[in-house]
Design a protein around this motif. Structure first.
Motif, PDB file in Angstrom:
ATOM      1  N   THR A 198       1.066  -1.115  -0.136  1.00  0.00           N
ATOM      2  CA  THR A 198      -0.046  -0.050  -0.023  1.00  0.00           C
ATOM      3  C   THR A 198       0.752   1.248  -0.133  1.00  0.00           C
ATOM      4  N   MET A 199       1.941   1.293   0.845  1.00  0.00           N
ATOM      5  CA  MET A 199       2.808   2.406   0.787  1.00  0.00           C
ATOM      6  C   MET A 199       3.361   2.792  -0.551  1.00  0.00           C
ATOM      7  N   VAL A 200       3.826   1.678  -1.253  1.00  0.00           N
ATOM      8  CA  VAL A 200       4.450   1.603  -2.725  1.00  0.00           C
ATOM      9  C   VAL A 200       3.349   2.193  -3.478  1.00  0.00           C
ATOM     10  N   GLY A 201       2.107   1.867  -3.430  1.00  0.00           N
ATOM     11  CA  GLY A 201       1.109   2.375  -4.291  1.00  0.00           C
ATOM     12  C   GLY A 201       0.633   3.551  -4.184  1.00  0.00           C
ATOM     13  N   ILE A 202       0.493   3.946  -3.008  1.00  0.00           N
ATOM     14  CA  ILE A 202       0.350   5.445  -2.719  1.00  0.00           C
ATOM     15  C   ILE A 202       1.321   6.546  -3.273  1.00  0.00           C
ATOM     16  N   TYR A 203       2.673   5.839  -2.989  1.00  0.00           N
ATOM     17  CA  TYR A 203       3.684   6.853  -3.435  1.00  0.00           C
ATOM     18  C   TYR A 203       3.595   6.915  -5.027  1.00  0.00           C
ATOM     19  N   THR A 204       3.192   5.693  -5.449  1.00  0.00           N
ATOM     20  CA  THR A 204       3.230   5.665  -6.956  1.00  0.00           C
ATOM     21  C   THR A 204       2.179   6.673  -7.558  1.00  0.00           C
ATOM     22  N   LEU A 205       0.893   6.679  -6.825  1.00  0.00           N
ATOM     23  CA  LEU A 205       0.142   7.534  -7.340  1.00  0.00           C
ATOM     24  C   LEU A 205       0.332   9.080  -7.149  1.00  0.00           C
ATOM     25  N   PHE A 206       1.144   9.328  -6.484  1.00  0.00           N
ATOM     26  CA  PHE A 206       1.410  10.817  -5.922  1.00  0.00           C
ATOM     27  C   PHE A 206       2.669  11.392  -6.615  1.00  0.00           C
TER      28      PHE A 206
END
Length: 93
Positions: free
Chosen positions: A52-60
């Protein structure tokens, strides 16, 4: 990738490691029959949190290179967390 993000990632994985070690001690003391269930739950939580941390960072993130560096950082921190948890658990036995 900023220093604040690196510090936050290290802090989060440190907290997850402490929760794992203290939770292991608590479950072992109170209900040793549930240790396997605890392992599965804490493993799922740690893995999902890292993804989830990697996914959120990827989105922003606007920069692909920063995203790759962050994902590599999370992978190293995740591996370190697993190794520290296993070493600590095996020394307590």
């Amino acid at each position: 990738m900023s220093v604040e993000i690196i510090f936050l990632a290290v802090f989060v994985f440190t907290v997850l490691t402490v929760v794992d070690i203290k939770g292991y001690d608590f479950v072992r003391r109170k209900s040793p029959d549930n240790l396997v269930r605890f392992y599965f739950i804490i493993t799922a939580v740690r893995f999902l949190f890292a993804v989830t941390m990697v996914g959120i960072y990827t989105l922003f993130s606007d920069d692909r290179e920063d995203t790759l560096h962050f994902a590599a950082l999370i992978l190293v921190l995740y591996t370190t967390m697993i190794v520290v948890s296993l070493i600590t658990k095996h020394r307590k036995k």
